[in-house]
Design an enzyme around this catalytic site. Structure first.
Site, mmCIF file in Angstrom:
data_model
loop_
_atom_site.group_PDB
_atom_site.id
_atom_site.type_symbol
_atom_site.label_atom_id
_atom_site.label_comp_id
_atom_site.label_asym_id
_atom_site.label_seq_id
_atom_site.Cartn_x
_atom_site.Cartn_y
_atom_site.Cartn_z
ATOM 1 C CE1 TYR A 213 60.315 -2.090 3.548
ATOM 2 C CE2 TYR A 213 58.886 -4.044 3.848
ATOM 3 C CZ TYR A 213 58.969 -2.858 3.655
ATOM 4 O OH TYR A 213 58.106 -1.977 4.123
ATOM 5 C CD GLN B 76 51.183 3.365 11.677
ATOM 6 O OE1 GLN B 76 51.189 2.750 10.485
ATOM 7 N NE2 GLN B 76 51.778 4.493 11.518
ATOM 8 C CE1 TYR C 250 55.013 5.998 11.143
ATOM 9 C CE2 TYR C 250 54.574 4.931 8.993
ATOM 10 C CZ TYR C 250 55.208 5.077 10.338
ATOM 11 O OH TYR C 250 56.330 3.779 10.688
ATOM 12 C CE LYS D 182 54.297 0.000 16.159
ATOM 13 N NZ LYS D 182 55.190 0.574 15.361
ATOM 14 C CG HIS E 246 59.686 2.011 14.157
ATOM 15 N ND1 HIS E 246 58.528 2.765 14.183
ATOM 16 C CD2 HIS E 246 59.623 1.396 12.898
ATOM 17 C CE1 HIS E 246 58.118 2.883 13.109
ATOM 18 N NE2 HIS E 246 58.528 1.890 12.060
ATOM 19 N NE ARG F 116 61.222 -1.484 9.422
ATOM 20 C CZ ARG F 116 61.708 -1.813 8.297
ATOM 21 N NH1 ARG F 116 62.276 -3.226 8.001
ATOM 22 N NH2 ARG F 116 61.084 -1.324 6.889
HETATM 23 C C1 LIG Z 1 58.982 -4.075 7.380
HETATM 24 C C2 LIG Z 1 58.350 -3.326 8.268
HETATM 25 C C3 LIG Z 1 57.764 -2.317 8.204
HETATM 26 C C4 LIG Z 1 57.051 -1.379 9.137
HETATM 27 N N1 LIG Z 1 56.133 -0.448 8.908
HETATM 28 C C5 LIG Z 1 55.751 0.325 9.931
HETATM 29 C C6 LIG Z 1 54.510 1.337 9.842
HETATM 30 O O1 LIG Z 1 54.187 1.482 8.712
HETATM 31 N N2 LIG Z 1 54.118 1.912 11.133
HETATM 32 C C7 LIG Z 1 54.620 1.472 12.206
HETATM 33 O O2 LIG Z 1 54.191 2.242 13.120
HETATM 34 N N3 LIG Z 1 55.546 0.726 12.497
HETATM 35 C C8 LIG Z 1 55.871 -0.012 11.364
HETATM 36 N N4 LIG Z 1 56.925 -1.089 11.545
HETATM 37 C C9 LIG Z 1 57.267 -1.545 12.939
HETATM 38 C C10 LIG Z 1 56.411 -2.312 13.676
HETATM 39 O O3 LIG Z 1 54.910 -1.865 13.872
HETATM 40 C C11 LIG Z 1 56.860 -2.886 14.996
HETATM 41 O O4 LIG Z 1 57.023 -1.877 15.716
HETATM 42 C C12 LIG Z 1 58.273 -3.633 14.805
HETATM 43 O O5 LIG Z 1 58.120 -4.288 13.790
HETATM 44 C C13 LIG Z 1 58.295 -4.627 16.018
HETATM 45 O O6 LIG Z 1 59.539 -5.265 16.173
HETATM 46 P P1 LIG Z 1 59.872 -6.632 15.549
HETATM 47 O O7 LIG Z 1 60.070 -6.515 14.233
HETATM 48 O O8 LIG Z 1 61.397 -6.948 16.259
HETATM 49 O O9 LIG Z 1 58.792 -7.522 16.242
HETATM 50 C C14 LIG Z 1 57.472 -1.809 10.551
HETATM 51 C C15 LIG Z 1 58.583 -2.939 10.833
HETATM 52 C C16 LIG Z 1 58.501 -3.747 9.640
HETATM 53 C C17 LIG Z 1 59.556 -4.808 10.102
#
Ligand SMILES: Cc1cc2nc3c(=O)[nH]c(=O)nc-3n(C[C@H](O)[C@H](O)[C@H](O)COP(=O)(O)O)c2cc1C
Length: 413
Positions: free
Chosen positions: A52, A155, A157, A281, A305, A308
Site C-alpha cells: 500500500y 486536503q 477531494y 495540488k 500524485h 500513483r
Molecule cells: C498511500 C498514499 C495515499 C495518498 N493519499 C492521498 C490523498 O488522500 N490525497 C491527496 O491529495 N494525495 C494523496 N497522496 C499523494 C500525496 O499527497 C503526494 O502527492 C505524493 O505521495 C508525493 O509523492 P511521494 O510519495 O513520492 O513523496 C497519497 C500518497 C500515498 C503514498
C-alpha cells in the site's frame, strides 16, 4: 494570519539529529537515510501494508520516473561564501515553518502503522513543519488541528452530490478547527488501481482473507499497535457514511460519493467559501497554473500524485521550472512526488519551488519505526537539506535558485 515565531529546527528535540551530537536511540546509525527506512519498512509491517505505501500505478513507472528525474538534476556549487550550515526556515502564508518541506496528505496511513495519523501530526507540530490531513485520513480535522495546532492543513477531494454538501461541510469544519490552509486536489479525475495493492488483497469492498490474517499474526508489533488503536475507519469521512458506520460502509460511501476532478468553476466556488490560504495540488501544465492564479489560489503544488495515478505522467520535477516561470511569483509554488532526501529538496528549491512535500518517505518511516518514524524522517530531511544548501553555497532556501543547474528532463511547453 499567524505570525508566531518559528521554532528553530536545531533546538527541537524531534530534529536534533546528526548535527546534534546525541543519537539517543541509535536511529541515525541504523537508518541514516530514507532508503534505509524503506528497506526496514518492507520487513516490519505486514506485506499488504508495504504494498500500500510503496506501490504506484501500472508497473510503478511514474514512481521510478520521479526518482530518476530528480537524480538527473545537478546543482553546480559555488564556494567561498558559506562558513556554516544555513538556516532553512521558510515562510508560507504568514507562518514561519522550520523547514521547506511538509507531510503530504495521505489516505489510510494507519494501514501502514496503526495510529499513524496522530504520529504524523504530533511530529509535524513538534518540528514546526506543515502537516496536511487527507480527506481519507484516519482522524478528524478537529483532532488533527488539536495535535498539529498551527501547522495543520486540510486536503479536500470531490463529493459532488447535493451541491457539494459533504465538501462544504468539511471546509466549514476545517475553518472552525483553525486549519491554516485548504488544499484542493485536482489530479484524480479517474480512480486508478495499483496492481501491487490488488495482488496484496487491498480492494474495495474490503474483505480481509486468510492470507492477510496470517500476515498480521506474523507481525506482532503491528498487531499490538492495531489492538491499541483499533481498525482504521477513515474518521473524517465516517460521519457522512452514517452513524457508527463500519469500515466497509465508509468504503462504500467513498466508492459512491467521492468522484471526479474539480472543475475550475467548482474551485472558484470553494475559493469564495474558504477565506484562508487556498492551495491547488496536482498541477503539471503551465496553463493549469495560470488558471489556478486566475481563480485566486494562493499556492499550487506541482505533483504527479507520487506516481500513483497513471504512469504516463511526467515527473513533477521536470514540469516544475516551466510551471514556476508561468506563475512568476503571483502565487506560492510548491512541489511533491519523489522527494526522498534533502538533496531532492534542494533540487526542487533550485528549480523554483518555495517548499516541498513528501508522502512515501513518511510512510516508510512509519513502517520502519512506528511512532518514532515521522520525527526521524523530519530529522533526516532537515539535516540533509541544510547540508545540500550549504554545499551549493545557498545561505537560505531562496538562494538555491541562484545556482547553475543541469536539468536534462526539463519540460518545454
Ligand atoms: C498511500 C498514499 C495515499 C495518498 N493519499 C492521498 C490523498 O488522500 N490525497 C491527496 O491529495 N494525495 C494523496 N497522496 C499523494 C500525496 O499527497 C503526494 O502527492 C505524493 O505521495 C508525493 O509523492 P511521494 O510519495 O513520492 O513523496 C497519497 C500518497 C500515498 C503514498
Amino acid at each position: 494570519m499567524d505570525t508566531s515565531e518559528a521554532k528553530p529546527a536545531a533546538s527541537n528535540p524531534a530534529v536534533a539529529g546528526n548535527s546534534g551530537l546525541e543519537d539517543r536511540f541509535g536511529l541515525h546509525q541504523r537508518y541514516p537515510t530514507i532508503a534505509y527506512l524503506r528497506a526496514a519498512a518492507r520487513r516490519r509491517p505486514p506485506a499488504f501494508a508495504f504494498e500500500y505505501m510503496d506501490g504506484g500505478a501500472g508497473e510503478d513507472g511514474g514512481i521510478s520516473r520521479n526518482w530518476a528525474a530528480l537524480a538527473a538534476v545537478e546543482l553546480v556549487p559555488r564556494y567561498g561564501v558559506m562558513t556554516e550550515l544555513p538556516p532553512i526556515d521558510t515562510e508560507l502564508f504568514g507562518h514561519r515553518y522550520a523547514a521547506p518541506f511538509g507531510v503530504a496528505p495521505m489516505g489510510g496511513p494507519a494501514f501502514v502503522w496503526p495510529g499513524a495519523d496522530e504520529y504524523l501530526a504530533r511530529a509535524s507540530q513538534a518540528a514546526n513543519v506543515p502537516y496536511v490531513l487527507g480527506t481519507p485520513g484516519g482522524m478528524t480535522i478537529e483532532r488533527a488541528c488539536e495535535l498539529a495546532g498551527d501547522v495543520c492543513w486540510f486536503q479536500l477531494y470531490r463529493f459532488p452530490r447535493d451541491d457539494h454538501a459533504v465538501g462544504k461541510d468539511m471546509v466549514r469544519r476545517a475553518a472552525a478547527a483553525g486549519t491554516r490552509a485548504l488544499v484542493i486536489t485536482l489530479d484524480t479525475p479517474v480512480r486508478t488501481t495499483r496492481p501491487r495493492e490488488v495482488v496484496a488483497g487491498i480492494r474495495s469492498p474490503f474483505r480481509p482473507d486468510l492470507r492477510m490474517a496470517i500476515d498480521v499474526m506474523l507481525h506482532p508489533g503491528w498487531l499490538v499497535a492495531m489492538m491499541r488503536h483499533g481498525i482504521p475507519r477513515f474518521a473524517m469521512l465516517r460521519p457522512y457514511a452514517g452513524e457508527n458506520a463500519s469500515l466497509e460502509q465508509v468504503m462504500r460511501f467513498v466508492r459512491q460519493e467521492m468522484r471526479g476532478a474539480f472543475s475550475w468553476e467548482e474551485v472558484a466556488r470553494y475559493r469564495d467559501l474558504w477565506k484562508g490560504p487556498l492551495v491547488l495540488k496536482g498541477i503539471l501544465h503551465p496553463e493549469d497554473a495560470e488558471r489556478a492564479v486566475e481563480v485566486g489560489a494562493d499556492a499550487i503544488v506541482v505533483s504527479n500524485h507520487g506516481g500513483r495515478q497513471v504512469e504516463a505522467l511526467p515527473a513533477a520535477i521536470d514540469a516544475l521550472p516551466a510551471v514556476a516561470a508561468r506563475v512568476g511569483g503571483r502565487a506560492t509554488v510548491m512541489m511533491d512526488s519523489g522527494i526522498r532526501s534533502g538533496a531532492d529538496v534542494a533540487r526542487a528549491l533550485a528549480l523554483g519551488a518555495q517548499a516541498t512535500f513528501a508522502g512515501k518517505a513518511f510512510l516508510w518511516g512509519l513502517g520502519a519505526l512506528g511512532s518514532r518514524g515521522p520525527a526521524h524522517v523530519i530529522d533526516i530531511l532537515v539535516e540533509e537539506t541544510r547540508a545540500a544548501l550549504g554545499q551549493i553555497g545557498a545561505r537560505r532556501p531562496a538562494e538555491a535558485r541562484n545556482v547553475v543547474i543541469r536539468h536534462p528532463g526539463a519540460l518545454r511547453f
